[in-house]
Scaffold this motif. Sequence first.
Motif, PDB file in Angstrom:
ATOM      1  N   ASP A 295       0.854  -1.199   0.000  1.00  0.00           N
ATOM      2  CA  ASP A 295       0.000   0.000   0.000  1.00  0.00           C
ATOM      3  C   ASP A 295       0.886   1.245   0.000  1.00  0.00           C
ATOM      4  OD1 ASP A 295      -3.234   0.403   1.079  1.00  0.00           O
ATOM      5  OD2 ASP A 295      -1.904   2.144   0.966  1.00  0.00           O
ATOM      6  N   ALA A 296       0.475   2.265  -0.764  1.00  0.00           N
ATOM      7  CA  ALA A 296       1.249   3.510  -0.843  1.00  0.00           C
ATOM      8  C   ALA A 296       0.900   4.454   0.310  1.00  0.00           C
ATOM      9  CB  ALA A 296       0.976   4.202  -2.175  1.00  0.00           C
ATOM     10  N   LEU A 297      -0.123   4.108   1.087  1.00  0.00           N
ATOM     11  CA  LEU A 297      -0.595   4.979   2.181  1.00  0.00           C
ATOM     12  C   LEU A 297      -0.918   6.381   1.662  1.00  0.00           C
ATOM     13  CD1 LEU A 297       1.671   3.905   5.201  1.00  0.00           C
ATOM     14  CD2 LEU A 297      -0.570   3.025   4.521  1.00  0.00           C
ATOM     15  N   THR A 298      -1.835   6.433   0.709  1.00  0.00           N
ATOM     16  CA  THR A 298      -2.368   7.724   0.260  1.00  0.00           C
ATOM     17  C   THR A 298      -3.285   8.235   1.381  1.00  0.00           C
ATOM     18  OG1 THR A 298      -4.393   6.819  -0.692  1.00  0.00           O
ATOM     19  CG2 THR A 298      -2.423   6.831  -2.116  1.00  0.00           C
ATOM     20  N   TYR A 299      -4.003   9.319   1.129  1.00  0.00           N
ATOM     21  CA  TYR A 299      -4.931   9.858   2.140  1.00  0.00           C
ATOM     22  C   TYR A 299      -5.895   8.774   2.620  1.00  0.00           C
ATOM     23  CZ  TYR A 299      -8.870   9.575  -0.972  1.00  0.00           C
ATOM     24  OH  TYR A 299      -9.862   9.064  -1.767  1.00  0.00           O
ATOM     25  N   ALA A 300      -6.182   7.781   1.740  1.00  0.00           N
ATOM     26  CA  ALA A 300      -7.191   6.766   2.060  1.00  0.00           C
ATOM     27  C   ALA A 300      -6.609   5.554   2.792  1.00  0.00           C
ATOM     28  CB  ALA A 300      -7.874   6.290   0.786  1.00  0.00           C
ATOM     29  N   GLY A 301      -5.288   5.464   2.841  1.00  0.00           N
ATOM     30  CA  GLY A 301      -4.649   4.301   3.467  1.00  0.00           C
ATOM     31  C   GLY A 301      -4.217   4.662   4.879  1.00  0.00           C
ATOM     32  N   ASN A 302      -4.476   3.755   5.809  1.00  0.00           N
ATOM     33  CA  ASN A 302      -4.244   4.091   7.209  1.00  0.00           C
ATOM     34  C   ASN A 302      -3.835   2.821   7.951  1.00  0.00           C
ATOM     35  OD1 ASN A 302      -4.395   4.969   9.810  1.00  0.00           O
ATOM     36  ND2 ASN A 302      -6.495   5.750   9.666  1.00  0.00           N
ATOM     37  N   LEU A 303      -2.604   2.777   8.458  1.00  0.00           N
ATOM     38  CA  LEU A 303      -2.148   1.553   9.139  1.00  0.00           C
ATOM     39  C   LEU A 303      -2.870   1.324  10.467  1.00  0.00           C
ATOM     40  CD1 LEU A 303       1.681   1.434   8.327  1.00  0.00           C
ATOM     41  CD2 LEU A 303      -0.178   0.055   7.361  1.00  0.00           C
TER      42      LEU A 303
ATOM     43  N   ASP B 169       4.334   2.049  -4.184  1.00  0.00           N
ATOM     44  CA  ASP B 169       3.352   2.621  -5.102  1.00  0.00           C
ATOM     45  C   ASP B 169       3.241   1.720  -6.341  1.00  0.00           C
ATOM     46  OD1 ASP B 169       1.994   4.231  -6.948  1.00  0.00           O
ATOM     47  OD2 ASP B 169       2.834   6.068  -6.084  1.00  0.00           O
ATOM     48  N   ILE B 170       2.046   1.288  -6.678  1.00  0.00           N
ATOM     49  CA  ILE B 170       1.900   0.378  -7.834  1.00  0.00           C
ATOM     50  C   ILE B 170       2.140   1.086  -9.163  1.00  0.00           C
ATOM     51  CG2 ILE B 170       0.418  -1.303  -6.657  1.00  0.00           C
ATOM     52  CD1 ILE B 170      -1.982  -0.019  -8.194  1.00  0.00           C
ATOM     53  N   THR B 171       2.236   2.407  -9.162  1.00  0.00           N
ATOM     54  CA  THR B 171       2.571   3.098 -10.423  1.00  0.00           C
ATOM     55  C   THR B 171       4.075   3.045 -10.700  1.00  0.00           C
ATOM     56  OG1 THR B 171       2.846   5.302  -9.447  1.00  0.00           O
ATOM     57  CG2 THR B 171       0.632   4.699 -10.135  1.00  0.00           C
TER      58      THR B 171
ATOM     59  N   PRO C 173      -8.996  13.535 -12.725  1.00  0.00           N
ATOM     60  CA  PRO C 173      -9.086  12.216 -13.394  1.00  0.00           C
ATOM     61  C   PRO C 173      -7.733  11.528 -13.575  1.00  0.00           C
ATOM     62  CG  PRO C 173     -10.165  13.942 -14.713  1.00  0.00           C
ATOM     63  CD  PRO C 173      -9.515  14.632 -13.564  1.00  0.00           C
ATOM     64  N   MET C 174      -6.656  12.295 -13.772  1.00  0.00           N
ATOM     65  CA  MET C 174      -5.374  11.663 -14.106  1.00  0.00           C
ATOM     66  C   MET C 174      -4.864  10.759 -12.972  1.00  0.00           C
ATOM     67  SD  MET C 174      -3.418  11.093 -16.525  1.00  0.00           S
ATOM     68  CE  MET C 174      -3.657  12.286 -17.817  1.00  0.00           C
ATOM     69  N   ALA C 175      -5.116  11.152 -11.729  1.00  0.00           N
ATOM     70  CA  ALA C 175      -4.687  10.296 -10.611  1.00  0.00           C
ATOM     71  C   ALA C 175      -5.335   8.920 -10.733  1.00  0.00           C
ATOM     72  CB  ALA C 175      -5.086  10.951  -9.288  1.00  0.00           C
ATOM     73  N   PHE C 176      -6.549   8.880 -11.300  1.00  0.00           N
ATOM     74  CA  PHE C 176      -7.285   7.622 -11.455  1.00  0.00           C
ATOM     75  C   PHE C 176      -6.716   6.794 -12.602  1.00  0.00           C
ATOM     76  CE2 PHE C 176     -10.829   7.918  -8.446  1.00  0.00           C
ATOM     77  CZ  PHE C 176     -10.502   9.154  -7.908  1.00  0.00           C
ATOM     78  N   VAL C 177      -6.294   7.501 -13.662  1.00  0.00           N
ATOM     79  CA  VAL C 177      -5.652   6.791 -14.781  1.00  0.00           C
ATOM     80  C   VAL C 177      -4.355   6.158 -14.273  1.00  0.00           C
ATOM     81  CG1 VAL C 177      -4.561   7.071 -17.043  1.00  0.00           C
ATOM     82  CG2 VAL C 177      -6.640   8.364 -16.485  1.00  0.00           C
ATOM     83  N   MET C 178      -3.599   6.930 -13.510  1.00  0.00           N
ATOM     84  CA  MET C 178      -2.289   6.444 -13.058  1.00  0.00           C
ATOM     85  C   MET C 178      -2.441   5.201 -12.163  1.00  0.00           C
ATOM     86  SD  MET C 178      -0.196   8.095 -14.717  1.00  0.00           S
ATOM     87  CE  MET C 178       1.251   7.341 -14.005  1.00  0.00           C
TER      88      MET C 178
ATOM     89  N   GLY D 104      -1.237   1.455 -12.795  1.00  0.00           N
ATOM     90  CA  GLY D 104      -0.857   0.605 -11.645  1.00  0.00           C
ATOM     91  C   GLY D 104      -1.268  -0.849 -11.870  1.00  0.00           C
ATOM     92  N   THR D 105      -2.472  -1.056 -12.387  1.00  0.00           N
ATOM     93  CA  THR D 105      -2.944  -2.438 -12.624  1.00  0.00           C
ATOM     94  C   THR D 105      -2.091  -3.109 -13.705  1.00  0.00           C
ATOM     95  OG1 THR D 105      -5.184  -1.831 -11.973  1.00  0.00           O
ATOM     96  CG2 THR D 105      -4.962  -3.824 -13.303  1.00  0.00           C
ATOM     97  N   VAL D 106      -1.781  -2.372 -14.767  1.00  0.00           N
ATOM     98  CA  VAL D 106      -0.975  -2.971 -15.845  1.00  0.00           C
ATOM     99  C   VAL D 106       0.439  -3.275 -15.325  1.00  0.00           C
ATOM    100  CG1 VAL D 106      -0.041  -2.638 -18.167  1.00  0.00           C
ATOM    101  CG2 VAL D 106      -2.375  -1.903 -17.650  1.00  0.00           C
ATOM    102  N   ASN D 107       0.984  -2.415 -14.462  1.00  0.00           N
ATOM    103  CA  ASN D 107       2.294  -2.716 -13.857  1.00  0.00           C
ATOM    104  C   ASN D 107       2.253  -4.036 -13.085  1.00  0.00           C
ATOM    105  OD1 ASN D 107       3.756  -0.499 -14.703  1.00  0.00           O
ATOM    106  ND2 ASN D 107       3.283   0.741 -12.899  1.00  0.00           N
ATOM    107  N   LEU D 108       1.192  -4.237 -12.331  1.00  0.00           N
ATOM    108  CA  LEU D 108       1.074  -5.486 -11.550  1.00  0.00           C
ATOM    109  C   LEU D 108       0.959  -6.688 -12.485  1.00  0.00           C
ATOM    110  CD1 LEU D 108      -1.424  -4.265  -8.811  1.00  0.00           C
ATOM    111  CD2 LEU D 108       0.897  -5.076  -8.349  1.00  0.00           C
TER     112      LEU D 108
END
Length: 354
Positions: free
Chosen positions: A37-45, A63-65, A98-103, A108-112
């Motif tokens: 997990d990249a721990l963006t604003y939405a990620g919380n340990l 970061d999966i990107t 929108p670009m953050a969503f593309v990334m 990120g999914t294609v990288n995985l």
Amino acid sequence: MSNSNKILITGGAGFIGSHVVRRFVTTYPDYQVFNLDALTYAGNLENLSDLEAFPNYTFVKGDITDSGFVEDLFIEHDFKGVIHLAAESHVDRSISDPMAFVMTNVVGTVNLLNAARRAWRNDIDKHLFYHISTDEVYGELHNPEELFLETTKYDPRSPYSASKASSDHFVRAYHNTYGMPVVISNCSNNYGPNHFPEKLIPLMIHNVLNDKPLPVYGKGENIRDWLFVEDHARAIDVIFHKGKNGETYNIGGHNEWKNIDLVKLLCKIMDEKLGREENTSEGLIQYVTDRAGHDLRYAIDATKLKKELGWVPSLQFSEGLTKTVEWYLSNTEWLNNVTSGAYKHYYEEMYDRR
Ligand code: NAD
Ligand code: TYD
């Protein structure tokens, strides 16, 4: 499946991911569960503090990107399977950026997928790439009788759903082109503990607690199909272990609510729990400008999952909602922590715009 006991869960510090990580770590002591997990604003340990002492749990910040990082991780660990939840997930944010969503969601999914393909090239059929998606890829429903099926044509209408639809297409393309073993599930709206307070239900709970207005978009007529997050985590467990290679499974609660009715029910539960007079919280409701391109109705037909893999939701909505309210009332520190600091500025800005 591969002899490895390592499972990679991406986005495990987020809302749904944290429930999936907990389920896998506590149910399967023989698995080594890695949470990337990249721990963006939405990620919380803090969501996973109860798992810190478990010997079969490892957190990896990344970061999966970042393709190089992701490839190295797959080479270092022979993951038997991947459960991919990491994403930018909030429709309102996708409208402003929108670009953050593309990334994250597409690149990120294609990288995985690329990293998995490379690391698994000698025994690809012994592995599994499980992609977690949303019902929003199917677009919106107008006919009240209609439900989304696995065969419903994709018709994404927000930057968020367009990015998720794109990632679904890449996962299927890797299955078809490279023989990558995959499963995909498309789930309806989740609710429950650890839900970030910018989505409808936790935002309303947060605002009732702080005597702030409850912003209902448009006329509050839009309909969503709500599922308790632990039921989703259980469905993911079942699909990961029993799902058929190449298949898609819809997951949903058969639990449709108009936003305004849901908010009123939530207000009623909050008044009871807080010992406030009836209708106190309802008085905070404010109708605000509608979301751009707001999808009218989502509703899932989860018959395939029930018939083929035996999964059904376990909780009634009023029960799940009460459990959720109780969790937020006993975790005010969590709520204060995630709505303070850097996030506070974004939150207040969003709030001022309403
Ligand atoms: P969330 O926003 O709460 O959590 C997303 C997690 O991904 C966070 O921990 C974040 O730090 C991490 N993340 C984001 N970008 C990353 C990156 N570039 N690299 C690594 N980690 C990154 O989301 P959620 O609501 O838990 O949703 C999880 C998944 O389930 C998503 O794929 C979403 O599309 C899907 N989904 C959500 C719902 C819902 O109602 N919330 C319904 C159906 C499907
Ligand atoms: P949300 O929780 O953002 O999920 P999604 O857009 O992925 O379905 O929103 C759920 C519904 O609630 C959606 O119809 C938009 C509406 N909504 C409001 O009316 N007010 C709000 O403040 C928010 C965040 C959502």
